[in-house]
Structures are given as C-alpha cells and as structure tokens.
Write an enzyme that holds these catalytic residues in place. Structure first.
Site, PDB file in Angstrom:
ATOM      1  N   MET A   1       9.409  68.090-115.847  1.00 51.15           N
ATOM      2  CA  MET A   1       9.470  69.526-115.709  1.00 51.15           C
ATOM      3  C   MET A   1       9.165  70.052-114.315  1.00 51.15           C
ATOM      4  O   MET A   1       9.146  71.254-114.131  1.00 51.15           O
ATOM      5  CB  MET A   1       8.369  70.117-116.580  1.00 51.15           C
ATOM      6  CG  MET A   1       8.789  71.082-117.564  1.00 51.15           C
ATOM      7  SD  MET A   1       7.523  70.803-118.795  1.00 51.15           S
ATOM      8  CE  MET A   1       7.617  69.012-119.005  1.00 51.15           C
ATOM      9  N   PRO A   2       8.880  69.167-113.393  1.00 59.08           N
ATOM     10  CA  PRO A   2       8.455  69.702-112.079  1.00 59.08           C
ATOM     11  C   PRO A   2       9.569  70.500-111.409  1.00 59.08           C
ATOM     12  O   PRO A   2      10.756  70.311-111.704  1.00 59.08           O
ATOM     13  CB  PRO A   2       8.156  68.442-111.254  1.00 59.08           C
ATOM     14  CG  PRO A   2       8.011  67.355-112.239  1.00 59.08           C
ATOM     15  CD  PRO A   2       8.889  67.700-113.404  1.00 59.08           C
ATOM     16  N   TYR A   3       9.121  71.385-110.516  1.00 57.59           N
ATOM     17  CA  TYR A   3      10.024  72.125-109.652  1.00 57.59           C
ATOM     18  C   TYR A   3       9.571  71.879-108.214  1.00 57.59           C
ATOM     19  O   TYR A   3       8.412  72.116-107.883  1.00 57.59           O
ATOM     20  CB  TYR A   3       9.967  73.624-109.969  1.00 57.59           C
ATOM     21  CG  TYR A   3      10.670  74.451-108.926  1.00 57.59           C
ATOM     22  CD1 TYR A   3      12.060  74.557-108.929  1.00 57.59           C
ATOM     23  CD2 TYR A   3       9.960  75.096-107.924  1.00 57.59           C
ATOM     24  CE1 TYR A   3      12.708  75.290-107.945  1.00 57.59           C
ATOM     25  CE2 TYR A   3      10.610  75.836-106.944  1.00 57.59           C
ATOM     26  CZ  TYR A   3      11.983  75.930-106.963  1.00 57.59           C
ATOM     27  OH  TYR A   3      12.637  76.645-105.988  1.00 57.59           O
TER      28      TYR A   3
ATOM     29  N   THR B   1      13.529  67.611-114.000  1.00 59.72           N
ATOM     30  CA  THR B   1      12.996  67.811-112.645  1.00 59.72           C
ATOM     31  C   THR B   1      14.038  68.540-111.803  1.00 59.72           C
ATOM     32  O   THR B   1      15.172  68.086-111.685  1.00 59.72           O
ATOM     33  CB  THR B   1      12.622  66.464-112.003  1.00 59.72           C
ATOM     34  OG1 THR B   1      11.532  65.899-112.738  1.00 59.72           O
ATOM     35  CG2 THR B   1      12.204  66.634-110.556  1.00 59.72           C
ATOM     36  N   VAL B   2      13.620  69.660-111.227  1.00 63.18           N
ATOM     37  CA  VAL B   2      14.518  70.479-110.411  1.00 63.18           C
ATOM     38  C   VAL B   2      14.067  70.388-108.952  1.00 63.18           C
ATOM     39  O   VAL B   2      12.878  70.508-108.655  1.00 63.18           O
ATOM     40  CB  VAL B   2      14.480  71.954-110.889  1.00 63.18           C
ATOM     41  CG1 VAL B   2      15.296  72.848-109.960  1.00 63.18           C
ATOM     42  CG2 VAL B   2      14.971  72.059-112.322  1.00 63.18           C
TER      43      VAL B   2
END
Lengths: 68, 68, 68, 68, 68, 68
Positions: free
Chosen positions: B1-3, B40-41
């Site tokens: 889920m990180p940005y 992950t974006v």
C-alpha cells in the site's frame, strides 16, 4: 535539513522571483529555527490555473470574474 | 500500500531510468517491509532547475558554477 | 539533490527498517541517476490505518476482513 | 481550511472535468466535516504516464498491455 | 493563493516559532509575488528524526555523531 | 490509479467521517474521470492547529478569536 514545497499558480513568476523565494525561505529557516542552510531544500511548483481551486471554483474562473 | 513520491530535477532522466526507479522502489518496499507490490504506487516528479533550490541557490545557478 | 517522500501505514516499522529504507533509496538514486547522495533527502511518513484508503475502504477495515 | 492534492495521470482530463473535481471535493468536505468552502484549496496534478508506477510497472507499459 | 508545506524534524520548535514561520512565509509571498495573504496557506509538518534521512543516514544517527 | 492527499486540521474528525471521505473521494474519481477504484489511494493527514496557517495566522489563534 528542512524541505519546503511552495505551490503557486502558473501566472508568470520570473526566474529572478523564484531565486528570491528560495533565498528568503532558506534564510528564514536559519533565522527562526537555526536550520543549516547547506541542507535546506526548496521546491517550487507552478500549477495551471485550471488545476487550482479555491472556494469551489478554479483560478481560471476567478480570474475571469475579476476582470469583469 | 505504500505511496512513494520521488522529486528530481528535470535534467534528462530517460523513460528507461524512470522504469528502473519504479521497479526498484517497489521491490525495496517488499524486501524491507513486506509491502504488497500490487498496491505500491510510485510517482516521479521532474522539476525545472529554476524551481529547485539548495543552500539558498537554484540548481540553475549551481550548474553554472560547476561548469566554470 | 533528490527528495523522496515515502508514505506507509503505521503498522510497526522499526527504526532499523526505516534506516534501511533511507540507505537503499539514497543508493538507488545514485546508481540509476548518478545523484549525489550528500544532498539526497528521504522523509518517511507513517499514517494511521484509519486515515489510509484503497479501493474505497480504510486499511483498518481491510485488516479486519483479512483476519477473518 | 482543508488542502486537497489530487494526482492523476495525464490522459486527457478536460477543464470541465477538473472544475467538477474541485466543486465536488469542496462540497464533500463541507458535507462530511463542516469545513468552510471559502478556504478549501484543491490542487490537481497531472503526471506523465512514464512517471507513474503501480505494481512495479509504469502506466505507459500497463496501457500497452491493456491494448493488446 | 499559494500553498506552502514546510517539513522539519521534530526537535522542539515552539508554537511561537511556528507562528513566525507562518507570518513570514505569508509576507514573503506577498512581497515577492504579490500574492493575496488572505488565501495563503502554510502547513508545517514535524517529522521524527528516525524518519528523516540525508546522505543515507537518519537524523537520529547524525545527531549522535555530532554529539561525540 | 489516482492518489489523493487530504490535509485537515486535527480537530476531532471521527473514524466514521474519515471512512466517508475515503469512500466519496474514490467514487467521485470513478464518476468524473472513470478511474478504477481498485487502485485509488486516499491518504488523510490531520495537522495540529499550531502548525496550520492561513492569512498569516495559525488556526490556534483564529479559533481563539472566533470564540470571543
């Protein structure tokens, strides 16, 4: 070590004005917080007036109203 | 889920290099924190050298000094 | 000169893991783009799971579903 | 007083669509949190598909795969 | 209309110092660019020293080295 | 694929309200731009009233004035 991000609308800020923004922001952080200017980073982002909204309207619309 | 937001100066990074930055950042977050790569974006922003300051001077000025 | 902002959910990343994220991000930007590590800044932000959404649900809700 | 930053890929959002994003975001913050629309700021950033990654690949690559 | 985000490490900035940062940033944007102070937004974020890296090390490590 | 960052002052937004912000933001991006909700990320940041300024004053000061 501070990092400062300045977002403004793209309405003709000159290289000279941006240079001053960077100088003064860096000095301000040294004056007020004692931050080391060597590692102070300032990034200016200029945003299209169609892409900036305040009070629910775009700056493009606001500028049109102001001209009338 | 990180940005992850990577800001660099606009000085010719190629599509291939940006692809590698995205791949390696995504893998790093999986390796170190076990983050799911599917969500992950990574967003890369390239900033004009007039708009980036360090140590109170713009990168445009710094590059000129370096060339001398 | 790069500036990297890594946002993750606050779910127990250790000081050691954050140290590795900073090291590897800095090295990656040197390897891929030749950026000077001395002025590479990495800022990690840990966000409450109530404040992070993907696919229209919060991570708090998603974690609950995953546990069932 | 809220500040909202919406990042999307640069794939042809129209001025009309961006106007609606700004209107609806401003209204949503008033409806849900009672925020004063007069000081709600919305900034939309459109990012090149080479510069946006998800799941370790760029949107440029993903769009190519989808077309096949 | 500008939006300014100032990130610093969480090392004891006082409410008074943050007030001055906000005042001076707002004034600077009026002086240099003629921006309307009424809609200038400044957001200060204070980041844990474990979460801030420069030159590949965390500020926590750097502060320890400096004390020696 | 959008990424939305909502910054508000920390003045008691509930988990339920933040859930609604995430749901409605995700739906809005699908309605207006046809964005896939599966990869829409929303991050809410709550900022101390000492750290938020508008019109050159902090929200802490503004709230005091409003109460008088």
């Amino acid at each position: 070590m501070p990092y400062v991000n300045i977002k403004i609308t793209k309405e003709g800020a000159t290289a000279e004005q941006k240079k001053r923004l960077i100088q003064e922001t860096t000095r301000m952080l040294q004056d007020i917080l004692g931050k080391n200017p060597q590692t102070t980073v300032v990034v200016i982002e200029e945003v299209d007036t169609d892409n900036w909204g305040i009070a629910g309207e775009t700056i493009t619309e606001r500028r049109k109203r102001e001209k009338k």
